[in-house]
Write a protein that holds these residues in place. Structure first.
Motif, short mmCIF file in Angstrom:
data_model
loop_
_atom_site.label_atom_id
_atom_site.label_comp_id
_atom_site.label_asym_id
_atom_site.label_seq_id
_atom_site.Cartn_x
_atom_site.Cartn_y
_atom_site.Cartn_z
N GLY A 455 0.80 -1.22 0.00
CA GLY A 455 0.00 0.00 0.00
C GLY A 455 0.83 1.27 0.00
N ASN A 456 2.15 1.12 0.11
CA ASN A 456 3.01 2.32 0.12
C ASN A 456 3.52 2.64 -1.28
OD1 ASN A 456 3.28 3.09 2.98
ND2 ASN A 456 4.04 1.00 3.17
N TYR A 457 3.88 3.89 -1.47
CA TYR A 457 4.54 4.31 -2.70
C TYR A 457 6.03 4.37 -2.41
CZ TYR A 457 0.00 5.58 -4.57
OH TYR A 457 -1.29 5.53 -5.03
N VAL A 458 6.83 3.64 -3.20
CA VAL A 458 8.27 3.63 -2.95
C VAL A 458 9.02 3.83 -4.27
CG1 VAL A 458 8.04 2.07 -0.97
CG2 VAL A 458 8.52 1.12 -3.22
N GLN A 459 10.26 4.26 -4.15
CA GLN A 459 11.11 4.47 -5.33
C GLN A 459 11.89 3.18 -5.60
OE1 GLN A 459 11.26 7.36 -7.19
NE2 GLN A 459 9.58 8.11 -5.90
N VAL A 460 11.85 2.72 -6.85
CA VAL A 460 12.54 1.47 -7.20
C VAL A 460 13.40 1.69 -8.46
CG1 VAL A 460 12.24 -0.95 -7.86
CG2 VAL A 460 10.65 0.09 -6.24
N ARG A 461 14.66 1.24 -8.37
CA ARG A 461 15.55 1.35 -9.54
C ARG A 461 15.52 0.04 -10.32
NH1 ARG A 461 20.80 0.63 -10.44
NH2 ARG A 461 21.20 0.15 -8.27
N VAL A 462 15.33 0.16 -11.64
CA VAL A 462 15.21 -1.03 -12.48
C VAL A 462 16.59 -1.62 -12.75
CG1 VAL A 462 14.44 -1.89 -14.75
CG2 VAL A 462 13.13 -0.10 -13.59
N THR A 463 16.73 -2.92 -12.52
CA THR A 463 18.02 -3.59 -12.75
C THR A 463 17.95 -4.61 -13.90
OG1 THR A 463 17.43 -5.21 -11.06
CG2 THR A 463 18.83 -3.36 -10.36
N ARG A 464 16.77 -5.13 -14.16
CA ARG A 464 16.60 -6.09 -15.25
C ARG A 464 15.24 -5.89 -15.90
NH1 ARG A 464 16.38 -11.59 -13.52
NH2 ARG A 464 16.48 -10.98 -11.35
N ALA A 465 15.12 -6.38 -17.16
CA ALA A 465 13.83 -6.19 -17.85
C ALA A 465 13.48 -7.42 -18.67
CB ALA A 465 13.91 -4.98 -18.76
N GLY A 466 12.23 -7.80 -18.62
CA GLY A 466 11.72 -8.86 -19.50
C GLY A 466 10.60 -8.27 -20.33
N PRO A 467 9.94 -9.08 -21.16
CA PRO A 467 8.88 -8.52 -22.00
C PRO A 467 7.67 -8.05 -21.21
CG PRO A 467 9.04 -10.92 -22.28
CD PRO A 467 10.19 -10.51 -21.44
N ASN A 468 7.38 -8.73 -20.09
CA ASN A 468 6.13 -8.41 -19.38
C ASN A 468 6.31 -7.78 -18.02
OD1 ASN A 468 4.46 -9.49 -21.44
ND2 ASN A 468 5.16 -11.51 -20.81
N SER A 469 7.54 -7.70 -17.54
CA SER A 469 7.74 -7.08 -16.22
C SER A 469 9.19 -6.64 -16.07
CB SER A 469 7.38 -8.08 -15.12
OG SER A 469 8.21 -9.21 -15.21
N LEU A 470 9.38 -5.86 -15.01
CA LEU A 470 10.72 -5.34 -14.70
C LEU A 470 11.15 -5.89 -13.35
CD1 LEU A 470 9.92 -1.57 -15.48
CD2 LEU A 470 11.00 -3.21 -17.04
N VAL A 471 12.46 -5.86 -13.13
CA VAL A 471 13.01 -6.29 -11.84
C VAL A 471 13.85 -5.12 -11.31
CG1 VAL A 471 14.53 -7.96 -10.69
CG2 VAL A 471 13.06 -8.70 -12.57
N GLY A 472 13.79 -4.90 -9.99
CA GLY A 472 14.57 -3.76 -9.48
C GLY A 472 14.85 -3.85 -8.01
N GLU A 473 15.43 -2.76 -7.48
CA GLU A 473 15.70 -2.72 -6.03
C GLU A 473 15.22 -1.39 -5.45
OE1 GLU A 473 19.74 -3.88 -6.37
OE2 GLU A 473 20.44 -1.89 -6.92
N HIS A 474 14.72 -1.50 -4.25
CA HIS A 474 14.17 -0.36 -3.52
C HIS A 474 15.27 0.66 -3.28
CE1 HIS A 474 11.68 0.88 0.30
NE2 HIS A 474 11.81 1.86 -0.58
N VAL A 475 15.00 1.90 -3.65
CA VAL A 475 15.97 2.97 -3.40
C VAL A 475 15.60 3.59 -2.05
CG1 VAL A 475 16.93 5.16 -4.24
CG2 VAL A 475 16.15 3.42 -5.87
N ILE A 476 16.46 3.37 -1.05
CA ILE A 476 16.09 3.82 0.30
C ILE A 476 16.85 5.10 0.64
CG2 ILE A 476 16.00 3.18 2.75
CD1 ILE A 476 15.76 0.25 1.79
#
Ligand code: SAM
Ligand code: SF4
Length: 476
Positions: A455-476
């Protein structure tokens, strides 16, 4: 908060019970044990939904009506006194599903259980459903949902066969309360039915004529949603941007978007589905001016060939459609665009199909729902000559989906290294793994060392990408 089970998916989700009970006519100010006139105290219901977001939201409203009458929702049809199927008939396969569900009940064997068919199949098949499945008691199309309380009262009174099948209506389905399935994102219908006449489509027959909801009523519900803690709303309509405010305020669709985004507490506003004919620069200007309007437009093209578009009665050409895409691409911030495509419409030649493939290259969609043409009852396309064999439809669909997969992969890869705000709406069983959606509606799975992120809004940096979704890590 209380844990509810969303019947179709069978997974549990949190719903704000405080907001819910305060809106319950049966619950408000009444002791829990007292029977209230008109309420089916102690009865249980199960509802399963097929099809689009509008159906999902209709089911939320139907559930609201039932909870308001004292019913309790259960997780399985076996446990329910009233079993409802909210159906979809957009393609034949979807329509067949409900009859397979109905076949699981046997006359006599499920004595005491009431079974109802709602939505598009109900509208399309009407009273014939009683012949195919005599154990069904309620058949009600979406244009008649306003009558649902009356129909339920008849069932509760012992009437074994009730129907709501009128489509000639200027009413919209507004409820005293809506039991929403999603804890952070709320659907809200602003326009029902459809006045377009696409040659392949059952919707104008099953959902009736276009009826817009007055803007003050829409805005009041958005305020209530914000007060209940929702920060994202999705405005729904088969042709959402054909919205025409029936109130004296006469807000345009773009003005309504801006007004909804201006409600205190609302951080994200989405809208779907837009019809290309009614998609104008004013909508892009609104997105540019108001950050809370999400940077995503779903703009179904259906075909890249003007010849096929004419046969489909889509009311625009390939060139006119591409002008709308150019408007969106000229926005000051990147706006993702998704679409719907039908392959194998009667008479679609190899050259027409090639034009659809070339449109994919030009439009550079971020997502596409693609379908084989499915002939539907009552639709003009049923009478068209030159049907395409199923095998050929399948071949075209596979080529199109592979090409679109490559486009999506390439587009998503350009996002690696960028940081996006996501609304966190999923948690994996694996510790520290979360999922959310970006404003552009991309799924972003990410890792975080923080807890309680739902339910929170957080900042995430993208590290990998596929056709249907992205993968990333929380920027704290
Ligand atoms: N109102 C939206 C619009 O104008 O694009 C779409 C509504 S429909 C529920 C969703 C999608 O189903 C359509 O965009 C179309 O691609 C697909 N569809 C509708 N009728 C179909 C048919 N007979 N066969 C195959 N696909 C169909
Ligand atoms: Fe169906 Fe066309 Fe209406 Fe969309 S615009 S619901 S495809 S008739």
């Amino acid at each position: 908060m209380v844990r509810f089970v969303s019947a179709p998916m069978g997974h549990s989700i949190d719903v704000r019970l405080d907001a819910l009970t305060s809106a319950l006519p049966c619950a408000a100010g009444a002791p829990a044990t007292k029977t209230i006139a008109g309420c089916a105290s102690g009865q249980t219901f199960y509802i399963e939904t097929f099809g689009c977001q509008m159906n999902v939201h209709d089911s939320e409203k139907v559930a609201g009506v039932l909870l308001g009458r004292g019913y309790r929702q259960v997780e399985t049809p076996e446990a329910a006194h009233l079993v409802l199927y909210n159906t979809c008939s957009i393609r034949e396969k979807a329509a067949q599903k409900v009859f397979s569900r109905l076949g699981q009940f046997k006359a006599g064997q499920d004595a005491g259980k009431l079974i109802g068919v709602l939505g598009c199949v109900a509208q399309q098949e009407g009273e014939q459903i009683f012949e195919r499945a005599p154990w069904v008691s309620l058949v009600c199309g979406s244009a008649s949902y306003r009558k649902l309380p009356e129909l339920l009262a008849e069932l509760e009174g012992g009437n074994r066969r009730v129907t709501g099948l009128e489509t000639d209506t200027d009413e919209t389905f507004e409820t005293e309360m809506t039991r929403r399935d999603h804890p952070f994102r709320a659907y809200l219908t602003i326009i029902e039915g459809c006045d377009k006449a696409c040659a392949y489509c059952v919707v104008p027959f099953t959902r009736g004529p276009e009826r817009s909801r007055p803007s003050p009523s829409v805005l009041e519900e958005v305020r209530q949603l914000a007060d209940a803690g929702y920060s994202e709303v999705q405005l729904l309509g088969q042709t959402v941007n054909s919205y025409r405010d029936p109130s004296p305020r006469r807000m345009s669709f773009a003005e309504l978007l801006v007004a909804v985004a201006g409600v205190a507490g609302i951080r994200r506003v989405r809208f779907t589905t837009s019809h290309p004919r009614d998609f104008h620069a004013e909508i892009v200007e609104a997105i540019d001016a108001v950050p809370a309007l999400c940077d995503h437009v779903h703009l179904p093209v259906q075909s890249g060939s003007s010849r096929v578009l004419r046969a489909m009665q889509r009311t625009y050409t390939r060139e006119e459609y591409l002008e709308k895409i150019a408007l969106i691409r000229a926005a000051r911030r990147p706006v993702s665009v998704t679409t719907d495509i039908i392959v194998g419409f009667p008479g679609e030649t190899e050259e027409d199909f090639e034009e659809t493939l070339s449109l994919l290259e030009l439009a550079q969609y971020d997502g596409a729902f693609s379908f084989k043409f499915s002939p539907r009852p009552n639709t003009p396309a049923l009478a068209l000559a030159d049907p395409i064999p199923e095998e050929e439809k399948g071949r075209r669909l596979a080529i199109l989906q592979e090409r679109q997969r490559q486009i999506q992969t390439a587009r998503n890869e350009t996002l690696i290294g960028q940081t996006f705000e996501v609304l966190v709406d999923g948690q994996s069983r694996k510790e520290g793994q979360w999922a959310g959606r970006t404003s552009s509606n991309r799924v972003l799975n990410f890792t975080s060392s923080r807890e309680n992120l739902l339910g929170n809004y957080v900042q995430v940096r993208v590290t990998r990408a596929g056709p249907n979704s992205l993968v990333g890590e929380h920027v704290i």
